[in-house]
Design an enzyme around this catalytic site. Structure first.
Site, PDB file in Angstrom:
ATOM      1  N   GLU A 175     -57.059 -70.152 -60.747  1.00  0.00           N
ATOM      2  CA  GLU A 175     -57.056 -68.949 -59.900  1.00  0.00           C
ATOM      3  C   GLU A 175     -58.382 -68.194 -59.985  1.00  0.00           C
ATOM      4  O   GLU A 175     -58.535 -67.280 -60.786  1.00  0.00           O
ATOM      5  CB  GLU A 175     -55.903 -68.001 -60.292  1.00  0.00           C
ATOM      6  CG  GLU A 175     -55.853 -66.762 -59.399  1.00  0.00           C
ATOM      7  CD  GLU A 175     -54.787 -65.742 -59.796  1.00  0.00           C
ATOM      8  OE1 GLU A 175     -54.545 -64.822 -59.004  1.00  0.00           O
ATOM      9  OE2 GLU A 175     -54.215 -65.858 -60.899  1.00  0.00           O
ATOM     10  N   LYS A 212     -54.893 -71.305 -56.805  1.00  0.00           N
ATOM     11  CA  LYS A 212     -54.365 -70.017 -56.353  1.00  0.00           C
ATOM     12  C   LYS A 212     -55.551 -69.177 -55.908  1.00  0.00           C
ATOM     13  O   LYS A 212     -56.417 -68.830 -56.713  1.00  0.00           O
ATOM     14  CB  LYS A 212     -53.578 -69.315 -57.467  1.00  0.00           C
ATOM     15  CG  LYS A 212     -52.999 -67.977 -57.030  1.00  0.00           C
ATOM     16  CD  LYS A 212     -51.938 -67.437 -57.987  1.00  0.00           C
ATOM     17  CE  LYS A 212     -51.469 -66.055 -57.539  1.00  0.00           C
ATOM     18  NZ  LYS A 212     -50.313 -65.568 -58.308  1.00  0.00           N
TER      19      LYS A 212
END
Length: 296
Positions: A175, A212
């Protein structure tokens, strides 16, 4: 790695619930839920209250495996129980794939980014995650400015940890968040995409990751990352957008699904009756599912 869970994460219709607020963000999450700081006197009580909140979410009939593919947990949550089972087992038995947040928060800003702080006990944490039947992990960095060196550093650090996580049999969610208010957001995302592509191309065939990402300014920018053979799924964070705004932007991005935290829980309150709570959660789940599955 559980093959049935991998199949669900790769091809299932739905989204990932992010329930992983950690120590730093817990007071804020509790306050939004209607629990003020004068209602607990120490960290243990605070974490018990947040676990009660998460238990209420995951045991609700609105938290349905037909719409929720997976859930990201904070380490404390992994070690606690829901209805007599460890949280990961409770979720897996319900049909929801469990993930664990493994980062220790962000370092100070340098080169327009915040790298992750060192994760000294990663091996030990991953061993515990395996004991607790966790499928994958999540770790977050933060990109604030268009700085090619900074962005490169973020992605390199993410992949360095990702390879260690894969070696333990887990699927890492990488992420590298781009701040939604960054001045050159669209340009940052193009540089980020190129760096992620390099990282993906450095993996062996059997090394799988998830991504992400912040919802891109340019719709479908990340579609070819989603199609990369080493990528199980690309999910997006709500990143400060309201739920309606995040859903609207997500609908413009084919193949991307949500992994929302605040946008999922924003209408939930401690004072709600069970019926009110289930309805508020159900409305949020339905709208996020729709944005993840039904594209423009």
């Amino acid at each position: 790695m559980n093959k049935e869970q991998l199949e669900k994460m790769t091809h299932g219709k739905g989204f990932i619930a992010a329930l992983d607020q950690s120590g730093g963000s817990t007071p804020k999450a509790l306050k939004e839920y209607g629990v003020n700081e004068d209602q607990y006197s120490n960290e243990d009580e605070m974490f018990q209250l947040v676990h009660d909140m998460r238990t209420r979410v995951v045991t609700s009939p609105s938290f349905s495996p037909d719409k929720i593919l997976g859930a990201i947990l904070f380490e404390q949550t992994m070690d606690r129980e829901v209805e007599g089972k460890y949280t990961g087992d409770y979720l897996a038995d319900k049909g929801v794939v469990p993930f664990l947040k493994v980062d220790k928060g962000l370092a100070e800003e340098k080169n327009g980014v915040q790298l992750m702080k060192p994760i000294d006990d990663l091996d030990e944490t991953l061993d515990r995650a395996n004991e607790r039947h966790i499928f994958g992990t999540k770790m977050r960095s933060n990109i604030l400015e268009l700085n090619e060196q900074g962005i490169k550093d973020v992605v390199e650090q993410q992949f360095e940890f990702a390879k260690k996580i894969i070696a333990k049999g887990l699927v890492p969610i990488i992420e590298p968040e781009v701040n939604i208010n960054a001045k050159d957001k669209s340009e940052i995302e193009k540089v980020l995409k190129a760096e992620i592509k390099k990282g993906l191309d450095s993996l062996n065939d059997d090394q799988l990751v998830m991504l992400k990402l912040t919802i891109p300014t340019e719709a479908n920018l990340y579609k070819d990352l989603a199609d990369h053979p080493n990528v199980v799924r690309v999910v997006v964070l709500s990143g400060g957008y309201s739920r309606d705004e995040a859903n609207k932007l997500l609908k413009d991005n084919d193949e991307l699904i949500a992994s929302f935290s605040r946008a999922l829980a924003s209408d939930l309150r401690a004072s709600q009756s069970q019926e009110e709570f289930d309805k508020a959660l159900g409305d949020a789940v339905d709208s996020i599912y729709d944005a993840s599955v039904n594209k423009n």
